[in-house]
Design a protein around this motif. Sequence first.
Motif, short mmCIF file in Angstrom:
data_model
loop_
_atom_site.label_atom_id
_atom_site.label_comp_id
_atom_site.label_asym_id
_atom_site.label_seq_id
_atom_site.Cartn_x
_atom_site.Cartn_y
_atom_site.Cartn_z
N THR A 184 -10.18 -3.48 -7.97
CA THR A 184 -9.31 -2.31 -7.81
C THR A 184 -7.93 -2.56 -8.41
N GLN A 186 -7.18 -4.63 -10.84
CA GLN A 186 -7.32 -4.66 -12.29
C GLN A 186 -7.28 -3.24 -12.86
N ARG A 187 -8.03 -2.33 -12.24
CA ARG A 187 -8.03 -0.95 -12.70
C ARG A 187 -6.66 -0.30 -12.49
N ARG A 188 -5.96 -0.70 -11.44
CA ARG A 188 -4.67 -0.08 -11.14
C ARG A 188 -3.66 -0.35 -12.24
N GLU A 190 -4.43 -1.21 -15.33
CA GLU A 190 -4.92 -0.65 -16.59
C GLU A 190 -4.52 0.81 -16.73
N ASP A 191 -4.46 1.53 -15.62
CA ASP A 191 -4.05 2.94 -15.65
C ASP A 191 -2.94 3.11 -14.63
#
Length: 589
Positions: A184, A186-188, A190-191
Motif C-alpha cells: 500500500t 509503495q502505491r501511495r 507512486e500516485d
Amino acid sequence: MDRDTPSEQGRRHRIRVACTPCKIRKRKCNGENPCASCARYDYECYYDRRARTRKAVTAFQERQRLQGSVQGTSPEESVTNSNVVGVENHSEAVATATTSDQNMEANAGVVFPRTLGLKMNSINNTQNGDCPGWNLGIRHNPRRSEKSVTWILAHGAWKVLCNAYAQHVHPIYGFLDLESLYVTAQRRWEDSHATNEYDSVICGVAALGSLFSPQANWEQERHLVECAKEILETSGTIANPSLQDAAGWILRTLYLRCSSSPHAAWMASCISLHIVEAMGLHRESSAGTVSLAYADTATSLPVGVGHERDVETKRRIFWIAKLLNTWISFEYGRSRIILHGESCPQPKFEDGYNDHTSALISLFQLSEGLDPNKDIPATVLEDSLKQLENRDFEVDALTLSQTVLAFTIYRRLQLLGSSVNKTVIEHVISLGRRGLKASGRCVDANHPWWHVNNVPFQFTCILLAIDTPSSLVHVRDALTLLKKIACHFKTAKSHQAFETIDMLARVSLSRKEQSVSVLKESILAGESSRPEIQQQQQFLAQDNTAHSGDGSLLLHYDNPYGLANLPGMANSTDWETFMRDLDFSAAFL
C-alpha cells in the motif's frame, strides 16, 4: 442444501428454519446463508440461534458439508465459514447475548425505525446508515483532511522508519499486516494524488519508527504525528469507521503512551476501542446475527478460503485495542471500556516468526482479573503473583510489562489491610530486580518504552513502602538507574522522576534518623533515672575526680591521685616514685 446436486434434483425441499428477516417479512426462505430473498433485496441475512434445536443445527451442518464437497472445499472450512458452528455447545451464552441485544435495541431510538422498516418491507429505512431523525442536520459534516504523508518524507525515508517499527514495535504489538502495508505504501508514493485514507497508518508507523531510531528527526516526527491526528479526527466522524481508522488510533495510542500525558493516552485508547466496537470487530462469533444497533457502521467479517489473514488482522486489532485501554485505565486510575456482547476469539499465533504478541495477550488475560470493581481474595492474588514469577520472557518490553503487573498485584494485596507475607515480598522484589535489568538494557539500546522510566520509579516506591533491610538494600540500584535514564534521555519527565524518588528516599532517611535520635535519648534518660546508675556515678565523681573552684574538671582516670594537677606540687612521675618508696607495713600491724 445444494439444489444442483443430482441426487437431490426433482425433490421438494422442506426448510426446517427460515432466517430472521424472512420471518419478520413473512417471505419464503430457502435456508441458505444468505438466503435468496435477502440476497435479492440486499437485506442482512441472519438466523435466530435460539430457535434452532440441536437436530436442526446438525441438519444445517450436514447440508454445509454436502455443499462444501460439491464446491471442492473441505468440510472443516465449510463448517467454519458458516455462522452456526458450535451453536449447540454455546446455546445458553447465545441466548443470553441475544436477550441482551434485544434490550439494547429497545433502548436505542435509532433502531426502532429499522425494525419497523423490516416489518413494512422498506429497504431504505433498514439500510440507511444516516440515522434519520437523529438531529436537524443544520450544519454539514467537516470534510476529510487533505493532508498527505507524501508531503512530509520520501518513500525511501519512510522505509527506513518502517524497518525500525518492524524490528522493535511490531514483534510486541503485532496487529498490522506488514506485507500489505509495504504494498500500500509503495502505491501511495507512486500516485501522490491518490486517496489518503491509509495515511494515518503510514504516518503512525513512521512516527513510532522515528521514536525508536537512534538518529530521529524530531521536526519530521512531529509533522507525521500531526498528519495522522488530523486525518483520524476527521475521518472517524464524517464516515463509517474503517479498519485503517482502528489501526491508526491504536498506533496513536502507542505513541502517546510513550511520549505524552496519561490523559492523552487514555483518551486515545478509549477512541480506539470505540472504533473497534462501531465496526463490530468484538462480536465475530455473532457475525450472522449482528445487532441492528450496529447496522450503520459495522463491517461484515470476510469468510471463505483466502480471507484467513483478514480475519486474523481484525482479531489482533480488537485484542490490542482492548489491552491498551485496560492497562492504561488501570495505571491511570480511570474506568475502562466494557464492550457489549464481546465474543471475538483469541488470535492464532505461530512460533518461529518473532511474534511475541501471544505472550503479551497472555499477560493481559492474567491482568483482567484485577478489575477494581471486583473484590479479589488475597489467596487468588498470591497465586497470580506466583504464576507471574514463573514466566520468563525473552523480550525486555514483555519483562517490563510483567514487572508492572507484579507491582499492581502487590498494591492490591497491601490494600486488603492484612500484612503482606514474606514470600510475596520476595516475589515482588525478584520481579522488580528483573524489571531493573530489562530497563537498563532498554536504556543502552535506546528503546524508549514507557516502562523504562516507570518500572524503576514504581519499584523504588514499593521498596520504601516495604521498609525492611532486604528491600532497602535495592534502593541504591534503582536510584542509580533513574539517574542514568535522566542523563541518557534528557527529558523533563525523566529528571522529575529521579528528583521525586531522590526526595522520597531522603525523607525516609531523615525520618529514620529522627527515630534513632529519639530512641537514643530515651535509652540515656532511662539509664540516668535508675538508682544503681546514680550511685555509681556519685561514687566515681567522689573518688576519681576533683574540681577547681570554678567547677572545671581536674582529675582523670589516667591520673588517679590527681596530685599533679594541684598547685605547687611536683609532676606525676616524682609522686609516683615517692609513693612507691613509702613503707606502710607498720600501719597494718
